[in-house]
Design a protein around this motif. Structure first.
Motif, PDB file in Angstrom:
ATOM      1  N   ASP A 104      24.544   1.744  86.758  1.00  0.00           N
ATOM      2  CA  ASP A 104      23.753   2.687  87.566  1.00  0.00           C
ATOM      3  C   ASP A 104      22.404   2.053  87.862  1.00  0.00           C
ATOM      4  O   ASP A 104      21.386   2.422  87.275  1.00  0.00           O
ATOM      5  CB  ASP A 104      23.587   4.025  86.844  1.00  0.00           C
ATOM      6  N   THR A 143      20.575   2.284  90.562  1.00  0.00           N
ATOM      7  CA  THR A 143      19.648   3.248  91.146  1.00  0.00           C
ATOM      8  C   THR A 143      18.971   4.076  90.058  1.00  0.00           C
ATOM      9  O   THR A 143      17.763   4.333  90.119  1.00  0.00           O
ATOM     10  CB  THR A 143      20.384   4.162  92.139  1.00  0.00           C
ATOM     11  N   SER A 163      16.724   7.642 100.497  1.00  0.00           N
ATOM     12  CA  SER A 163      17.636   6.587 100.956  1.00  0.00           C
ATOM     13  C   SER A 163      18.864   6.470 100.070  1.00  0.00           C
ATOM     14  O   SER A 163      19.941   6.085 100.529  1.00  0.00           O
ATOM     15  CB  SER A 163      16.901   5.243 101.007  1.00  0.00           C
ATOM     16  N   GLU A 164      18.704   6.798  98.785  1.00  0.00           N
ATOM     17  CA  GLU A 164      19.819   6.723  97.839  1.00  0.00           C
ATOM     18  C   GLU A 164      20.585   8.040  97.731  1.00  0.00           C
ATOM     19  O   GLU A 164      21.609   8.094  97.050  1.00  0.00           O
ATOM     20  CB  GLU A 164      19.307   6.312  96.456  1.00  0.00           C
ATOM     21  N   ASP A 165      20.051   9.097  98.375  1.00  0.00           N
ATOM     22  CA  ASP A 165      20.652  10.426  98.295  1.00  0.00           C
ATOM     23  C   ASP A 165      20.816  10.857  96.842  1.00  0.00           C
ATOM     24  O   ASP A 165      21.871  11.365  96.437  1.00  0.00           O
ATOM     25  CB  ASP A 165      22.002  10.463  99.018  1.00  0.00           C
ATOM     26  N   ARG A 166      19.746  10.677  96.075  1.00  0.00           N
ATOM     27  CA  ARG A 166      19.757  11.004  94.648  1.00  0.00           C
ATOM     28  C   ARG A 166      18.575  11.908  94.310  1.00  0.00           C
ATOM     29  O   ARG A 166      17.478  11.733  94.836  1.00  0.00           O
ATOM     30  CB  ARG A 166      19.660   9.721  93.812  1.00  0.00           C
TER      31      ARG A 166
END
Length: 388
Positions: A208, A210, A241-244
């Motif tokens: 992981d 990110t 940008s990471e949609d997190r």
């Protein structure tokens, strides 16, 4: 893989020289306190690869195909100089030993964060690297918690941190045993041992990456980087940008706008917050904030146009069209707002109106490059093809 079941190569070094090169027992060790060349002229090597925040380093001693006394050992490395399977041991505590995957001291692999090796977890740490070569079939690669021993003489399976199986492959000739990193991606790479005409690939990946960045960014925002609105805005943009962790992104975006002493309300911070709200599905709030961003004195038509393009790439076509339309109205149809309208209308399926704006944009194009691109856009729309 070449078979090596025949008798030992006639040019192989005497047993003592072979041990100095590959099995390097205590006779090959340097006396304490003296700086001498490495045993058997085995060159020390080190290679480091960064997988985002993760650092992977390999420290090793590198033998070569040409022996210490000049003998040519090509074709006599695998299965002879490096035995197949576990080798008998006449020193130390182990009765049978794997290959140390190099020469002299332990080959050591150090990982700064937890990784996966061939899909299996390996915690952060320093590991002695060993291998069990096989003439036919996969090799066993061993990461041992014992990283300080000399070679494999004291190897114990009880110290294993991880074992994986990999398949060696034929490769172009390489004189010196070398480790390098190939097939590099953002969060993965292949660590490859390459010697003579054989390559042993070991796939490494970060589970992981990110998440590691999010943790690091959160820590840094509590330190000196947190004393600028740009850092909070960039942090929110990263999550977007990471949609997190979009709720966290909204908090960081708001901090960039209104945090005491450092927050600033400007096109950059407002547009970031508007994008996060749109991603969260809060369309009315997103439209209000994005309108404020577009109307802000710090906004210029190219920045707004780029915001619309970003929203298009993220798949938020309705919000993108609203941004393009607001820019068009504010700039009264100036360049490049017709381009934006053409792209936005095309994205929602209104190719007829998109074509009208594309033709006007073509007439306004300020240079040959844009004119050429818009000419192609007009042709595509005339042919009934959507543009993005």
């Amino acid at each position: 893989m070449r078979s090596t079941k025949s008798s030992p190569h006639p040019l192989l070094a005497p047993v003592a020289a072979v041990l100095a090169l590959v099995a390097a027992g205590p006779l090959a060790a340097q006396p304490p306190g003296l700086t001498l060349p490495p045993s058997g002229d085995n060159q020390r090597g080190e290679v480091t690869q960064h997988l985002g925040l993760v650092t992977v380093t390999v420290e090793y001693s590198s033998p070569n195909v040409t022996g210490p006394t000049g003998q040519d050992r090509r074709g006599a490395i695998w299965g002879q100089l490096v035995p197949w399977g576990l080798a008998p041991n006449n020193f130390g505590t182990a009765t049978e030993i794997p290959w140390r995957a190099g020469a002299n001291e332990n080959t050591v692999v150090e990982v700064s964060h937890a990784v996966e090796v061939e899909g299996k977890p390996l915690p952060a740490g320093r590991y002695g690297l060993h291998m069990i070569p096989q003439e036919n079939g996969p090799w066993t690669v061993i990461f041992s918690n014992d990283s300080t021993s000399w070679g494999s003489f004291f190897y114990s399976p009880e110290h294993d941190a991880l074992r994986v199986e990999v398949t060696p492959e034929q490769a172009p000739f390489r004189e010196w045993l070398t480790y390098d990193f190939t097939d590099r991606e953002r969060d993965s790479a292949t660590l490859a041992l390459h010697w003579e005409e054989l390559r042993v690939p070991i796939r490494l990946s970060v589970p992981d990456l990110t998440g590691l960045y999010i943790t690091r960014i959160d820590q840094q925002l509590r330190s000196s980087p947190g004393f600028s609105w740009q850092s909070w805005n960039a942090a929110a943009q990263f999550l977007l940008s990471e949609d997190r962790e979009l709720e966290q992104a909204l908090e960081w975006a708001q901090a960039a706008i209104s945090s005491p002493f450092i927050g600033q309300s400007n096109f950059a911070t407002l547009s970031t917050k508007g994008q996060v709200l749109a991603r969260l599905g809060q369309d009315d709030a997103a439209e209000e904030v994005l309108t404020a961003a577009i109307d802000h004195p710090t906004a210029d038509p190219l920045q707004v146009h780029q915001l619309g393009r970003v929203l298009l790439t993220q798949g938020d076509t309705e919000t993108a069209l609203a941004v393009f339309r607001r820019n068009y109205e504010k700039q009264q149809g100036g360049w490049p707002t017709h381009v934006g309208m053409a792209r936005g209308l095309s994205a929602v399926g209104d190719l007829k109106q998109a074509l009208e704006h594309a033709r006007k944009a073509f007439e306004q194009a300020p240079d040959p490059v844009n004119k050429q691109n818009l000419e192609q856009m007009v042709k595509d729309l005339e042919a009934g093809k959507a543009v993005s």
